[in-house]
Design a protein around this motif. Structure first.
Motif, PDB file in Angstrom:
ATOM      1  N   THR A  30       0.850  -1.187   0.000  1.00 32.22           N
ATOM      2  CA  THR A  30       0.000   0.000   0.000  1.00 32.22           C
ATOM      3  C   THR A  30       0.890   1.243   0.000  1.00 32.22           C
ATOM      4  OG1 THR A  30      -1.729  -1.143   1.201  1.00 32.22           O
ATOM      5  CG2 THR A  30      -1.779   1.262   1.226  1.00 32.22           C
ATOM      6  N   TYR A  32       2.078   5.286   0.000  1.00 34.48           N
ATOM      7  CA  TYR A  32       1.720   6.619   0.442  1.00 34.48           C
ATOM      8  C   TYR A  32       1.766   7.498  -0.798  1.00 34.48           C
ATOM      9  CZ  TYR A  32       2.838   4.885   5.144  1.00 34.48           C
ATOM     10  OH  TYR A  32       2.879   4.172   6.315  1.00 34.48           O
ATOM     11  N   LYS A  49      -2.991  14.081   0.333  1.00 29.49           N
ATOM     12  CA  LYS A  49      -2.184  12.880   0.528  1.00 29.49           C
ATOM     13  C   LYS A  49      -3.104  11.715   0.867  1.00 29.49           C
ATOM     14  CE  LYS A  49      -1.680  14.271   5.280  1.00 29.49           C
ATOM     15  NZ  LYS A  49      -2.649  15.373   5.093  1.00 29.49           N
ATOM     16  N   TYR A  50      -2.634  10.522   0.558  1.00 29.60           N
ATOM     17  CA  TYR A  50      -3.317   9.297   0.941  1.00 29.60           C
ATOM     18  C   TYR A  50      -2.328   8.391   1.646  1.00 29.60           C
ATOM     19  CZ  TYR A  50      -5.375   4.706   0.768  1.00 29.60           C
ATOM     20  OH  TYR A  50      -5.843   3.464   1.124  1.00 29.60           O
ATOM     21  N   PHE A  51      -2.714   7.968   2.865  1.00 30.57           N
ATOM     22  CA  PHE A  51      -1.877   7.016   3.597  1.00 30.57           C
ATOM     23  C   PHE A  51      -2.627   5.712   3.786  1.00 30.57           C
ATOM     24  CE2 PHE A  51       1.160  10.027   3.702  1.00 30.57           C
ATOM     25  CZ  PHE A  51       1.871  10.290   4.860  1.00 30.57           C
ATOM     26  N   SER A  52      -3.896   5.797   4.184  1.00 31.17           N
ATOM     27  CA  SER A  52      -4.700   4.603   4.418  1.00 31.17           C
ATOM     28  C   SER A  52      -6.134   5.061   4.639  1.00 31.17           C
ATOM     29  CB  SER A  52      -4.198   3.815   5.630  1.00 31.17           C
ATOM     30  OG  SER A  52      -4.332   4.578   6.803  1.00 31.17           O
ATOM     31  N   CYS A  93       4.888   9.308  -4.950  1.00 28.25           N
ATOM     32  CA  CYS A  93       4.736   8.132  -4.115  1.00 28.25           C
ATOM     33  C   CYS A  93       5.911   8.104  -3.143  1.00 28.25           C
ATOM     34  CB  CYS A  93       4.752   6.895  -5.008  1.00 28.25           C
ATOM     35  SG  CYS A  93       4.408   5.346  -4.191  1.00 28.25           S
ATOM     36  N   ASN A  98      11.559   7.228   3.206  1.00 23.80           N
ATOM     37  CA  ASN A  98      10.875   8.518   3.249  1.00 23.80           C
ATOM     38  C   ASN A  98      11.075   9.394   2.033  1.00 23.80           C
ATOM     39  OD1 ASN A  98      10.040   7.745   5.792  1.00 23.80           O
ATOM     40  ND2 ASN A  98      11.765   8.732   6.769  1.00 23.80           N
TER      41      ASN A  98
ATOM     42  N   PRO B 100       7.238   8.397   7.961  1.00 23.38           N
ATOM     43  CA  PRO B 100       6.268   8.929   6.989  1.00 23.38           C
ATOM     44  C   PRO B 100       5.364   9.951   7.665  1.00 23.38           C
ATOM     45  CG  PRO B 100       6.435   6.570   6.746  1.00 23.38           C
ATOM     46  CD  PRO B 100       7.241   6.929   7.961  1.00 23.38           C
ATOM     47  N   SER B 101       5.261  11.081   7.057  1.00 24.45           N
ATOM     48  CA  SER B 101       4.611  12.206   7.704  1.00 24.45           C
ATOM     49  C   SER B 101       3.161  12.317   7.287  1.00 24.45           C
ATOM     50  CB  SER B 101       5.341  13.491   7.335  1.00 24.45           C
ATOM     51  OG  SER B 101       4.571  14.610   7.679  1.00 24.45           O
ATOM     52  N   ASN B 102       2.310  12.643   8.234  1.00 31.08           N
ATOM     53  CA  ASN B 102       0.929  12.941   7.876  1.00 31.08           C
ATOM     54  C   ASN B 102       0.793  14.309   7.246  1.00 31.08           C
ATOM     55  OD1 ASN B 102      -0.551  10.635   8.562  1.00 31.08           O
ATOM     56  ND2 ASN B 102      -0.364  11.126  10.719  1.00 31.08           N
TER      57      ASN B 102
END
Lengths: 112, 116
Positions: A30, A32, A49-52, A93, A98, B100-102
């Motif tokens: 998945t 980011y 942004k999309y993380f989950s 992506c 990071n 990983p940053s929000n």
């Protein structure tokens, strides 16, 4: 390694019309995912942004994007484009460590 | 400061000249990145710092490129013996988190390097 593809180099839309900018990614897990906007001579500004979680994400300036795992896509949309939206848009992506992997960008032109 | 500051905004260098590009991240930001953006391309990763430690320099294109962040705040990207293919916009980004940053990263406006 991950890659991000933005198939459209240029897009022209009329002011007030809807917009969709395409983005496809290649990544096993998945991802980011991000959309950034860059105006001439400026740095990159994060739109969303999309993380989950919820696959439809809302961003600033009225933009939204939908994560579709089955299509490996994260397309950016706006229902009504304003002349001030003319800029270059980058999909990105996040890779392990990071760092961001960017697409080549889509230049949006808005005609009045 | 309020944002990520990069200097100079524009730099013209003669081929073979050494240049130094400066990045002032947002105060307290732990992570700092350098990206290279060639004309008509998306930014490409160069290197990553967490505080003063350079954790990843896999994107540096040659040993003529060197980056440092000695006190964990200001960073300098140095390019020795510049060549025409080094012409690009060099972007700096910072983030206050390690993982990983929000919030994504905050980018500076970049330094446009032109090698003539």
């Amino acid at each position: 390694a991950q890659s991000v593809t933005q198939p459209d180099i240029h897009i022209t839309v009329s002011e007030g019309a809807s917009l969709e900018l395409r983005c496809n990614y290649s990544y096993g897990a998945t991802p980011y995912l991000f959309w950034y906007v860059q105006s001439p001579g400026q740095g990159l500004q994060l739109l969303l942004k999309y993380f989950s979680g919820d696959t439809l994400v809302q961003g600033i300036k009225g933009f939204e994007a939908e994560f579709k795992r089955s299509q490996s896509s994260f397309n950016l949309r706006k229902p009504s484009v304003h002349w001030s939206d003319a800029a270059e848009y980058f999909c990105a992506c996040m890779e392990y460590g990071n760092k961001l992997v960017f697409g080549a960008g889509t230049i949006l032109r808005v005609k009045s | 400061g309020a944002g990520v500051s990069q200097s100079p905004r524009y730099k013209v260098a003669k081929r073979g000249q050494d240049v130094a590009l400066r990045c002032d991240p947002i105060s307290g930001h732990v992570s700092l990145f350098w990206y290279q953006q060639a004309l008509g391309q998306g930014p490409e990763f160069l290197t990553y710092f967490q505080n003063e430690a350079q954790l990843d320099k896999s994107g540096l294109p040659s040993d003529r490129f060197f980056a440092e962040r000695p006190e964990g705040s200001v960073s300098t990207l140095k390019i020795q013996r510049t060549q025409q293919e080094d012409s690009a916009v060099y972007l700096c980004a910072s983030s206050y988190v390690r993982g990983p940053s929000n919030y994504g990263y905050t980018f500076g406006s970049g330094t446009r390097l032109t090698v003539v």
